[in-house]
Design an enzyme around this catalytic site. Structure first.
Site, PDB file in Angstrom:
ATOM      1  N   CYS A  99       0.888  -0.986   0.028  1.00 24.55           N
ATOM      2  CA  CYS A  99       0.096   0.048  -0.108  1.00 24.55           C
ATOM      3  C   CYS A  99       0.708   1.090  -0.193  1.00 24.55           C
ATOM      4  O   CYS A  99       1.627   1.137   0.881  1.00 24.55           O
ATOM      5  CB  CYS A  99      -1.014   0.117   1.064  1.00 24.55           C
ATOM      6  N   GLU A 125      -3.868   1.268  -6.191  1.00 26.41           N
ATOM      7  CA  GLU A 125      -2.854   0.305  -6.645  1.00 26.41           C
ATOM      8  C   GLU A 125      -2.980   0.463  -8.302  1.00 26.41           C
ATOM      9  O   GLU A 125      -3.883   0.803  -8.755  1.00 26.41           O
ATOM     10  CB  GLU A 125      -3.129  -0.988  -6.256  1.00 26.41           C
TER      11      GLU A 125
END
Length: 233
Positions: free
Chosen positions: A2, A106
């Site tokens: 992340c 992402e």
């Protein structure tokens, strides 16, 4: 991993969501659309009686580190190896925090390069990523408070996009994660296990992934354009 996330809610929404007395702290949060490593992030800890809100630098610097350069390499901690890594072991036992977010980014590889996605709850609600924090004393004697986001294996939504995702806690599990008296150590195996059971992928059916503009690719961009879906007209 992340490596970027968003927190676009208002200060008032944060205070209400985490049951924090608005008189206990001066407002510091503004909506953020592209939060990146080494920046200051909003975090929640518990002081033993109430939740407290503050800011931590994203990228963990262990209390025993010789310098702060390790922080940029420790933005994420793998849930499977928290006890194996000296930098994360004691924070896992004693210094757990919540990192509020309403989306994370992402990038999915494709024939044209990489397509960014903003991933969050299908409801659009605020959520809490499981985090760890530590305090490093600078050579000048100042305190540097830093944090890391814990990651886990991907759920079925994330599998086509990336092989890791942040641990997102259910609201009903947040108090346990923050509980200071829940000393997760080898002397308390049942408490340790209860915490480990929280470190799992969030249900895929309750999440969504929306393709967004490559505006988010640059950390210099922190505007609503970062979260705007490219599928919109």
């Amino acid at each position: 991993m992340c490596g970027r996330f968003t927190l676009t809610v208002t200060w008032e929404e944060l205070m209400t969501r985490y049951l924090i007395d608005p008189e206990s702290v001066s407002p510091f949060h503004i909506p953020r659309y592209n939060i990146a490593p080494t920046q200051m992030v909003t975090a929640i800890i518990n002081d033993g009686s109430t939740n407290r809100i503050g800011q931590l630098q994203w990228g963990l610097v262990p209390s025993w580190a010789k310098d702060s350069s390790t922080g940029a390499k420790m933005i994420n901690a793998r849930s499977e190896t928290l006890e194996e890594k000296p930098a994360y072991r004691m924070p896992f036992y004693r210094k757990r925090c919540l990192i509020p977010a309403d989306g994370f980014y992402e990038w999915q590889k494709n024939e044209n390069g990489k397509q960014p996605f903003r991933i969050g709850l299908r409801s659009g609600d605020l959520f809490s990523m499981a985090g760890l924090y530590d305090i490093w004393i600078t050579p000048s004697g100042e305190k540097l408070s830093t944090c890391t986001v814990i990651t886990t294996e991907p759920n079925t939504l994330m599998v086509p996009i990336h092989n890791r995702m942040p641990v997102i806690l259910r609201p009903e599990d947040e108090a346990l994660w923050l509980e200071r008296t829940t000393a997760a150590s080898e002397r308390n195996p049942s408490n340790l296990q209860s915490l480990k059971e929280l470190l799992k992928p969030y249900p895929a059916q309750d999440m969504q992934a929306v393709p967004v503009s490559t505006t988010v690719n640059s950390v210099k961009n922190d505007t609503e354009d970062c979260i705007r879906s490219i599928t919109r007209s």
